[in-house]
Design a protein around this motif. Structure first.
Motif, PDB file in Angstrom:
ATOM      1  N   GLY A  36       0.785  -1.229   0.000  1.00 47.25           N
ATOM      2  CA  GLY A  36       0.000   0.000   0.000  1.00 47.25           C
ATOM      3  C   GLY A  36       0.817   1.279   0.000  1.00 47.25           C
ATOM      4  O   GLY A  36       0.242   2.376  -0.005  1.00 47.25           O
ATOM      5  N   LEU A  37       2.143   1.155  -0.011  1.00 44.29           N
ATOM      6  CA  LEU A  37       2.991   2.345   0.079  1.00 44.29           C
ATOM      7  C   LEU A  37       2.688   3.349  -1.038  1.00 44.29           C
ATOM      8  O   LEU A  37       2.523   4.543  -0.786  1.00 44.29           O
ATOM      9  N   GLY A  38       2.595   2.857  -2.274  1.00 44.43           N
ATOM     10  CA  GLY A  38       2.409   3.735  -3.430  1.00 44.43           C
ATOM     11  C   GLY A  38       1.131   4.572  -3.359  1.00 44.43           C
ATOM     12  O   GLY A  38       1.193   5.801  -3.407  1.00 44.43           O
ATOM     13  N   PRO A  39      -0.038   3.940  -3.237  1.00 46.03           N
ATOM     14  CA  PRO A  39      -1.272   4.720  -3.173  1.00 46.03           C
ATOM     15  C   PRO A  39      -1.301   5.724  -2.025  1.00 46.03           C
ATOM     16  O   PRO A  39      -1.708   6.872  -2.203  1.00 46.03           O
ATOM     17  N   ARG A  40      -0.823   5.312  -0.842  1.00 47.27           N
ATOM     18  CA  ARG A  40      -0.813   6.257   0.281  1.00 47.27           C
ATOM     19  C   ARG A  40       0.117   7.417  -0.012  1.00 47.27           C
ATOM     20  O   ARG A  40      -0.200   8.579   0.264  1.00 47.27           O
ATOM     21  N   MET A  41       1.277   7.105  -0.604  1.00 53.28           N
ATOM     22  CA  MET A  41       2.249   8.146  -0.934  1.00 53.28           C
ATOM     23  C   MET A  41       1.639   9.143  -1.909  1.00 53.28           C
ATOM     24  O   MET A  41       1.788  10.358  -1.749  1.00 53.28           O
ATOM     25  N   ILE A  42       0.915   8.647  -2.925  1.00 50.91           N
ATOM     26  CA  ILE A  42       0.309   9.542  -3.924  1.00 50.91           C
ATOM     27  C   ILE A  42      -0.690  10.478  -3.250  1.00 50.91           C
ATOM     28  O   ILE A  42      -0.748  11.675  -3.562  1.00 50.91           O
ATOM     29  N   LEU A  43      -1.477   9.949  -2.313  1.00 54.74           N
ATOM     30  CA  LEU A  43      -2.445  10.807  -1.603  1.00 54.74           C
ATOM     31  C   LEU A  43      -1.713  11.896  -0.830  1.00 54.74           C
ATOM     32  O   LEU A  43      -2.121  13.062  -0.839  1.00 54.74           O
ATOM     33  N   PHE A  44      -0.623  11.523  -0.160  1.00 56.55           N
ATOM     34  CA  PHE A  44       0.139  12.521   0.594  1.00 56.55           C
ATOM     35  C   PHE A  44       0.780  13.542  -0.338  1.00 56.55           C
ATOM     36  O   PHE A  44       0.805  14.745  -0.034  1.00 56.55           O
TER      37      PHE A  44
ATOM     38  N   ARG B  85      -0.531   7.088 -15.700  1.00 53.42           N
ATOM     39  CA  ARG B  85      -0.794   8.452 -15.278  1.00 53.42           C
ATOM     40  C   ARG B  85      -2.130   8.573 -14.537  1.00 53.42           C
ATOM     41  O   ARG B  85      -2.303   9.438 -13.707  1.00 53.42           O
ATOM     42  N   TYR B  86      -3.067   7.628 -14.827  1.00 57.18           N
ATOM     43  CA  TYR B  86      -4.344   7.696 -14.107  1.00 57.18           C
ATOM     44  C   TYR B  86      -4.192   7.233 -12.663  1.00 57.18           C
ATOM     45  O   TYR B  86      -5.042   7.493 -11.826  1.00 57.18           O
ATOM     46  N   PHE B  87      -3.123   6.485 -12.382  1.00 56.33           N
ATOM     47  CA  PHE B  87      -2.916   6.011 -11.014  1.00 56.33           C
ATOM     48  C   PHE B  87      -2.039   6.962 -10.205  1.00 56.33           C
ATOM     49  O   PHE B  87      -2.245   7.136  -9.021  1.00 56.33           O
ATOM     50  N   THR B  88      -1.033   7.541 -10.865  1.00 52.84           N
ATOM     51  CA  THR B  88      -0.038   8.260 -10.067  1.00 52.84           C
ATOM     52  C   THR B  88      -0.104   9.765 -10.218  1.00 52.84           C
ATOM     53  O   THR B  88       0.651  10.474  -9.573  1.00 52.84           O
ATOM     54  N   ARG B  89      -0.996  10.269 -11.092  1.00 55.74           N
ATOM     55  CA  ARG B  89      -1.099  11.724 -11.152  1.00 55.74           C
ATOM     56  C   ARG B  89      -1.834  12.199  -9.921  1.00 55.74           C
ATOM     57  O   ARG B  89      -2.948  11.773  -9.647  1.00 55.74           O
TER      58      ARG B  89
END
Lengths: 308, 297
Positions: A181-189, B284-288
């Motif tokens: 889950g590191l990636g999605p949480r990082m993107i939110l932050f 880009r839809y996931f990480t933007r």
């Protein structure tokens, strides 16, 4: 805005009807079914399903195995949520700046989240094996190195079966959960950090603030709403850990990773006690709903844009 | 003075990149290990540091990065494995994933249009009910959902795998699209309405084409969640012919014998590669982060 009120249109019902009907049948109806099942002794293969009132709930709460599953779930949540949130916040602090190649790093860190959890679990089993797993082979390599510099008496153990010890098995599940889950949480932050007005940082620079002080006194307080959202969603996800448990530990060793959702799975699909499983479902649901309520009452109202 | 400052800045950049590279390495290591293992002889343990138990006299000792030879034929072996219909698993995954994406996009975009662009009595109350169903994680309600689908006679069918799909919340999809629809300018709608365009016409010809980024975002998430889901297809299917790749993979372990790690890792790679390719195309839809802040609401 308010003066261009269009007439009420009944066609609106036609547009929302399919989704409403769908949610009624596949989201609300299962809740009602679960409530009803939980009041019956309901074995999947037995013809009679006698009404037992709250007896299932009484039995469950007195069942040491279920209590142990509750304890395991809490243990998992208590370790994985703070570690997961803090690690992703620190990574976000690194990645929320216009560095060259920053997009590539964000993409790489997101990969575990979109990967098949079965495949991930398989490779982790392989990595954690005694003797031949990657970790133990690396330790073996270190031993060879220690030998070479004649510190042989310090040799490291290379036969640890990580998934066969309660502490390391739970630790492995926590580590994998954080890693996924590191990636999605990082993107939110990152999204939260980028919304902080840069003028605040410029003012801090003028006052000669250190990087740590900028993080502590600007970034952290301004991130409070994002933080709350991430904590809540991570907690809900942690309550539902299933696939790695199913693949890697089957709830063992000695029930040390038997978390509630996995316990429900065994109750329903190994013992076929759907009544008991439904009562457990309601207990887990209540715990999650309490957490979700925070999200719903604190976060949602300000986030929903008014439709004219 | 300026020289020391820029020196510090260079050092700072170096430390940041070193940290990021280390992180990326730790993140990717299991995947690299999986890929490397999958190319080793199918019946051996890929050696890293361990010496072989019986080293053949004079022969070069194979190592992780230099096996006696590489074994890409592991992939054809697993794909054509006689006891498991791997192609059928892949076909099922494609059918189920596309089915879920299309079905949910249809439901969610219709509802989102109603909630965002039309006025009708009880609209906001109904929307609140939608949001509240988001508090019920579907995986928790899987026991009653299973009985419901069993009663409908949908176990072990595509209908059972696609329609009651518990991992993509329709309420969430509706919420995501509605947030986007609300921000679209109203002037086009009004002009079209004056020209005699129906609500359906506005939805189809104006709203949907303008909302492509939001629709793509929802489709991308729906694709990944469905493709990688394990719990529901595990329970909703019983015959080998209805398994998805994800569930099929979980039985490879027993089918090959647990010691054949190169084959196990080959199977894992076969499940992983399609989803990774999809992710890299759609990343880009996931990480933007702006898209994600829309998700967060």
């Amino acid at each position: 805005m308010r003066n261009d009120r269009r007439p009420q249109r009944w066609t609106g019902y036609l547009f929302v009807a399919p989704a409403t009907l769908y949610l009624a049948v596949f989201s609300l109806l299962p809740m009602i079914i679960a409530g009803w099942l939980s009041l019956h002794r309901w074995h999947l293969l037995k013809p009679e399903h006698p009404f037992v009132g709250l007896q299932n709930y009484v039995n469950i709460l007195n069942d040491p195995f279920f209590r142990h599953a509750l304890y395991n779930t809490f243990l998992f949540v208590v370790f994985s949520v703070p570690l997961g949130v803090i690690s992703s916040l620190l990574v976000a602090a690194l990645l929320a700046r216009p560095l060259r190649g920053v997009g590539l790093f964000r993409t790489i860190l997101y990969i575990p989240a979109v990967s098949s959890q079965v495949a991930i679990s398989m490779v982790w089993i392989w990595i954690l094996l005694p003797e031949i797993g990657l970790i133990n082979q690396t330790l073996h390599g270190l031993n060879t190195l220690l030998d070479a510099v004649s510190l042989g008496s310090w040799s490291l153990p290379t036969d640890t079966a990580f998934l066969n010890h309660p502490v390391s098995a739970m630790g492995a599940l926590v580590a994998i959960f954080i890693w996924i889950g590191l990636g999605p949480r990082m993107i939110l932050f990152v999204a939260g950090i980028q919304q902080i007005p840069t003028t605040l940082y410029e003012a801090a620079d003028l006052d000669g603030c250190s990087a740590w002080h900028r993080f502590r006194y600007i970034t952290l307080p301004m991130l409070a709403p994002t933080m709350l959202f991430v904590v809540v969603t991570t907690t809900i996800a942690a309550f539902q850990i299933f696939t790695p448990v199913y693949m890697m530990t089957k709830g063992g060793p000695r029930r040390s990773t038997d978390v509630v959702l996995y316990h429900i799975f065994t109750e329903a699909w190994q013992k076929l006690e759907f009544g008991m499983a439904s009562a457990m479902t309601y207990i887990l649901f209540t715990m999650i709903a309490l957490v979700a309520l925070v999200q719903f009452t604190v976060i949602r109202p300000q986030a929903i844009e008014e439709a004219p | 003075m300026t020289r020391t400052l820029s020196g510090r800045r260079i050092l700072h950049g170096f430390v940041v990149y070193a940290l990021l590279l280390a992180l990326a390495g730790v993140t990717m290591l299991p995947f690299l290990w999986m890929a490397l293992t999958s190319l080793h002889p199918p019946n051996t343990q890929p050696p890293l540091f361990l010496e072989p138990v019986d080293p053949p006299a004079g022969a070069p000792v194979p190592t992780l990065f230099a096996p006696e030879r590489w074994h890409p034929e592991n992939y054809t072996y697993v794909l054509l494995f006689p006891e498991l219909p791997v192609w059928r698993f892949a076909l099922n995954s494609v059918v189920v994933t596309l089915g879920v994406v299309l079905f949910q996009l249809t439901l969610c975009s219709l509802a989102a249009y109603g909630f965002a662009r039309l006025r009708f009595p009880g609209r906001d109350g109904l929307f609140t009910v939608f949001l509240m169903t988001m508090m019920v994680p579907a995986s928790v309600m899987i026991v009653p959902l299973f009985l419901l689908v069993k009663t409908l006679g949908w176990l072990d069918t595509y209908a059972g795998l696609i329609i009651p799909y518990p991992y993509l919340s329709t309420a969430f999809g509706t919420f995501l699209l509605r947030q986007f629809f609300v921000t679209l300018p109203r002037s086009l709608d009004d002009a079209a309405r004056i020209d005699g365009c129906s609500d359906w016409g506005i939805f189809w010809y104006i709203t949907l084409p303008s909302a492509r980024p939001a629709l793509a975002t929802l489709a991308a998430f729906a694709f990944i969640w469905t493709w990688t889901d394990f719990y529901w297809p595990l329970l909703a299917t019983s015959s080998a012919d209805m398994r998805t790749l994800e569930v099929g993979l979980s039985v490879f372990r027993d089918a090959y014998g647990t010691n054949k790690w190169p084959l196990q890792m080959t199977a894992a790679m076969i499940v992983l590669i399609p989803v990774l390719v999809f992710f890299l195309v759609m990343q880009r839809y996931f990480t933007r982060s702006d898209v994600q802040s829309g998700l967060k609401g």
